[in-house]
Design a protein around this motif. Structure first.
Motif, PDB file in Angstrom:
ATOM      1  N   SER A   7      55.350  27.267  15.795  1.00  0.00           N
ATOM      2  CA  SER A   7      54.872  26.673  17.039  1.00  0.00           C
ATOM      3  C   SER A   7      54.362  27.741  18.001  1.00  0.00           C
ATOM      4  N   ASN A   8      53.242  27.442  18.637  1.00  0.00           N
ATOM      5  CA  ASN A   8      52.616  28.296  19.654  1.00  0.00           C
ATOM      6  C   ASN A   8      52.199  29.669  19.124  1.00  0.00           C
ATOM      7  N   LYS A   9      52.054  29.804  17.801  1.00  0.00           N
ATOM      8  CA  LYS A   9      51.636  31.071  17.224  1.00  0.00           C
ATOM      9  C   LYS A   9      50.111  31.193  17.221  1.00  0.00           C
ATOM     10  N   ALA A  10      49.633  32.420  17.391  1.00  0.00           N
ATOM     11  CA  ALA A  10      48.210  32.714  17.239  1.00  0.00           C
ATOM     12  C   ALA A  10      47.970  33.036  15.769  1.00  0.00           C
ATOM     13  N   LEU A  11      47.250  32.146  15.080  1.00  0.00           N
ATOM     14  CA  LEU A  11      47.035  32.266  13.644  1.00  0.00           C
ATOM     15  C   LEU A  11      45.557  32.186  13.280  1.00  0.00           C
ATOM     16  N   SER A  12      44.706  32.366  14.261  1.00  0.00           N
ATOM     17  CA  SER A  12      43.275  32.195  14.039  1.00  0.00           C
ATOM     18  C   SER A  12      42.731  33.212  13.030  1.00  0.00           C
ATOM     19  N   GLY A  13      41.868  32.736  12.154  1.00  0.00           N
ATOM     20  CA  GLY A  13      41.211  33.591  11.180  1.00  0.00           C
ATOM     21  C   GLY A  13      42.032  33.911   9.942  1.00  0.00           C
ATOM     22  N   LEU A  14      43.276  33.460   9.879  1.00  0.00           N
ATOM     23  CA  LEU A  14      44.124  33.774   8.730  1.00  0.00           C
ATOM     24  C   LEU A  14      43.714  32.975   7.489  1.00  0.00           C
ATOM     25  N   ASP A  15      43.958  33.559   6.327  1.00  0.00           N
ATOM     26  CA  ASP A  15      43.806  32.833   5.063  1.00  0.00           C
ATOM     27  C   ASP A  15      45.174  32.296   4.684  1.00  0.00           C
ATOM     28  N   LEU A  16      45.373  31.004   4.921  1.00  0.00           N
ATOM     29  CA  LEU A  16      46.627  30.334   4.595  1.00  0.00           C
ATOM     30  C   LEU A  16      46.413  29.311   3.486  1.00  0.00           C
ATOM     31  N   SER A  17      45.358  29.493   2.728  1.00  0.00           N
ATOM     32  CA  SER A  17      45.002  28.538   1.687  1.00  0.00           C
ATOM     33  C   SER A  17      46.093  28.426   0.636  1.00  0.00           C
ATOM     34  N   GLY A  18      46.362  27.178   0.233  1.00  0.00           N
ATOM     35  CA  GLY A  18      47.282  26.909  -0.855  1.00  0.00           C
ATOM     36  C   GLY A  18      48.755  27.032  -0.535  1.00  0.00           C
ATOM     37  N   LEU A  19      49.109  27.343   0.703  1.00  0.00           N
ATOM     38  CA  LEU A  19      50.523  27.509   1.048  1.00  0.00           C
ATOM     39  C   LEU A  19      51.229  26.158   1.173  1.00  0.00           C
ATOM     40  N   ASP A  20      52.540  26.177   1.000  1.00  0.00           N
ATOM     41  CA  ASP A  20      53.363  24.980   1.166  1.00  0.00           C
ATOM     42  C   ASP A  20      53.910  24.994   2.592  1.00  0.00           C
ATOM     43  N   LEU A  21      53.271  24.234   3.485  1.00  0.00           N
ATOM     44  CA  LEU A  21      53.688  24.155   4.877  1.00  0.00           C
ATOM     45  C   LEU A  21      54.128  22.732   5.223  1.00  0.00           C
ATOM     46  N   ARG A  22      54.714  22.069   4.239  1.00  0.00           N
ATOM     47  CA  ARG A  22      55.186  20.703   4.468  1.00  0.00           C
ATOM     48  C   ARG A  22      56.224  20.685   5.587  1.00  0.00           C
ATOM     49  N   GLY A  23      56.006  19.802   6.550  1.00  0.00           N
ATOM     50  CA  GLY A  23      56.947  19.633   7.645  1.00  0.00           C
ATOM     51  C   GLY A  23      56.970  20.769   8.646  1.00  0.00           C
ATOM     52  N   ALA A  24      56.081  21.735   8.499  1.00  0.00           N
ATOM     53  CA  ALA A  24      56.080  22.888   9.398  1.00  0.00           C
ATOM     54  C   ALA A  24      55.804  22.476  10.835  1.00  0.00           C
ATOM     55  N   ASN A  25      56.383  23.223  11.766  1.00  0.00           N
ATOM     56  CA  ASN A  25      56.131  22.995  13.182  1.00  0.00           C
ATOM     57  C   ASN A  25      55.013  23.926  13.629  1.00  0.00           C
ATOM     58  N   LEU A  26      53.825  23.370  13.815  1.00  0.00           N
ATOM     59  CA  LEU A  26      52.662  24.132  14.266  1.00  0.00           C
ATOM     60  C   LEU A  26      52.193  23.624  15.624  1.00  0.00           C
ATOM     61  N   ARG A  27      53.095  23.054  16.351  1.00  0.00           N
ATOM     62  CA  ARG A  27      52.749  22.501  17.664  1.00  0.00           C
ATOM     63  C   ARG A  27      52.206  23.598  18.573  1.00  0.00           C
ATOM     64  N   THR A  28      51.047  23.350  19.175  1.00  0.00           N
ATOM     65  CA  THR A  28      50.314  24.245  20.084  1.00  0.00           C
ATOM     66  C   THR A  28      49.863  25.547  19.419  1.00  0.00           C
ATOM     67  N   ALA A  29      49.933  25.635  18.092  1.00  0.00           N
ATOM     68  CA  ALA A  29      49.461  26.833  17.400  1.00  0.00           C
ATOM     69  C   ALA A  29      47.939  26.883  17.425  1.00  0.00           C
ATOM     70  N   ARG A  30      47.383  28.101  17.330  1.00  0.00           N
ATOM     71  CA  ARG A  30      45.942  28.265  17.278  1.00  0.00           C
ATOM     72  C   ARG A  30      45.549  28.749  15.891  1.00  0.00           C
ATOM     73  N   LEU A  31      44.757  27.921  15.184  1.00  0.00           N
ATOM     74  CA  LEU A  31      44.301  28.236  13.837  1.00  0.00           C
ATOM     75  C   LEU A  31      42.785  28.135  13.742  1.00  0.00           C
ATOM     76  N   ASN A  32      42.100  28.551  14.785  1.00  0.00           N
ATOM     77  CA  ASN A  32      40.651  28.481  14.812  1.00  0.00           C
ATOM     78  C   ASN A  32      40.041  29.360  13.713  1.00  0.00           C
ATOM     79  N   ARG A  33      39.120  28.798  12.963  1.00  0.00           N
ATOM     80  CA  ARG A  33      38.435  29.487  11.861  1.00  0.00           C
ATOM     81  C   ARG A  33      39.395  29.962  10.763  1.00  0.00           C
ATOM     82  N   ALA A  34      40.591  29.404  10.732  1.00  0.00           N
ATOM     83  CA  ALA A  34      41.531  29.755   9.661  1.00  0.00           C
ATOM     84  C   ALA A  34      41.159  29.009   8.385  1.00  0.00           C
ATOM     85  N   SER A  35      41.559  29.558   7.248  1.00  0.00           N
ATOM     86  CA  SER A  35      41.331  28.889   5.966  1.00  0.00           C
ATOM     87  C   SER A  35      42.632  28.275   5.490  1.00  0.00           C
TER      88      SER A  35
END
Length: 270
Positions: free
Chosen positions: A64-92
Motif C-alpha cells: 500500500s502507498n508504494k511507488a512502483l512505477s516502471g517496474l516489471d512485475l509480470s507474472g507475479l502472484d499478487l493475489r489478495g495483495a494490498n496495493l491501495r494508493t500505490a503508484r504503478l504508472n507504466r509498470a508491466s
C-alpha cells in the motif's frame, strides 16, 4: 510528502468521478504532480517484491502507498495483495495474478496489464487511463474508476460491479469511466454498468448479454455486431452510437426507452 501528494490526487480523483460529464476527464489528475518521483519512480525492486512474496508464505503482501512505477512485475502472484494508493504508472504486470487484490485509489497510468487476472479485485477510485488490459480477466471486480482510453479488447468483465450506487446519497454519482475504451470482443455478460460512462467506447462484437446499461452514456459508442440479448437499456443515451448488426436486439430490455434513439446510427427498414 508522498502521502500528501497521494491524498491530494485522491481527493481530485474522487471528486471527478462524482462530477458530471463535463468535468470527469478534466479534473481527474488535478492536484497530482505527474512528473514527481512519487508518480514516476519505484522505491523497491522486483527482487524486493519477490522476496516479500517468498517471506509471506502464501499470505497476501502489503504494498500500500508504494511507488512502483516502471517496474516489471509480470507474472507475479499478487493475489489478495494490498496495493491501495500505490503508484504503478507504466509498470508491466503482464499475466500477473491480482485476483482479490485491493487496488483502491491506485494509479496505473499507461500500465501493461494484458492477460492479468483481476478477478474480484477492488478498484474503487483507481486511475488507469490508457492502460493495456487486453485479454485481462476482471470478472466480478469493482472498477469504479477512470479507465479513459484503456485497451480492454477481448477482456473478461463478466458480472463486474461498475454501476453507480444510487441508494447511497453521498456516493450515488460515483461511476465507472470507460470513455473511449477499446472493449471490442470483450465479455460483459451480466456486467453492472448502470450510469457508467461508455461514450465513444469501442464495443464492436462485445457480449453484453444480460448487462445492466440503465442510464449509461453510450453516446458515440460503436456497438456494431454486439450481443445485447437481455441487456437493460432503459434511459441509456445512444445519441450518435452505432447500433448496426446487433444480435438479440429483439430481446433487449428497455429498448424503447433509450435516450436520443433517433440520433443513433441504426439500420433502417426499407
Amino acid at each position: 510528502m508522498r502521502a500528501l501528494v497521494s491524498n491530494l490526487a485522491l481527493f481530485a480523483a474522487l471528486a471527478a468521478l462524482a462530477a458530471g460529464p463535463a468535468g470527469a476527464e478534466q479534473d481527474m489528475l488535478l492536484g497530482a504532480d505527474m512528473a514527481s518521483p512519487a508518480m514516476t519512480r519505484a522505491e523497491v525492486s522486483r527482487a524486493d517484491i519477490e522476496a516479500m512474496i517468498a517471506g509471506a508464505a502464501g499470505r497476501p503482501i502489503d504494498l500500500s502507498n508504494k511507488a512502483l512505477s516502471g517496474l516489471d512485475l509480470s507474472g507475479l502472484d499478487l493475489r489478495g495483495a494490498n496495493l491501495r494508493t500505490a503508484r504503478l504508472n507504466r509498470a508491466s504486470l503482464r499475466g500477473t495474478d491480482l485476483s482479490g487484490a485491493n487496488l483502491e485509489q491506485s494509479w496505473f497510468l499507461k500500465a501493461d496489464l494484458s492477460g492479468a487476472k483481476l478477478v474480484g479485485a477492488r478498484m474503487f477510485g483507481i486511475t488507469a487511463r490508457e492502460a493495456n488490459l487486453s485479454g485481462a480477466d476482471l470478472s466480478r471486480s469493482v472498477p469504479i474508476g477512470d479507465f479513459r482510453g484503456a485497451i480492454m479488447s477481448g477482456a473478461i468483465l463478466a458480472d463486474l460491479k461498475g454501476g453507480a450506487d444510487i441508494k447511497n446519497q453521498s456516493m450515488g454519482l460515483m461511476r465507472t469511466v470507460f470513455v473511449s475504451v477499446n472493449l471490442s470482443g470483450a465479455n460483459l455478460r451480466g456486467a453492472d454498468l448502470g450510469r457508467a460512462r461508455l461514450d465513444f467506447a469501442d464495443l464492436r462484437g462485445a457480449d453484453l448479454t444480460g448487462a445492466v446499461l440503465m442510464g449509461a452514456d453510450l453516446s458515440g459508442a460503436d456497438l456494431t455486431g454486439a450481443t445485447v440479448a437481455g441487456a437493460e437499456f432503459r434511459n441509456a443515451d445512444v445519441g450518435g452510437a452505432r447500433l448496426l448488426g446487433l444480435k438479440g436486439e429483439d430481446r433487449a430490455l428497455g429498448w424503447a426507452e433509450r435516450v436520443n434513439a433517433e440520433r443513433a446510427i441504426a439500420r433502417r427498414a426499407d
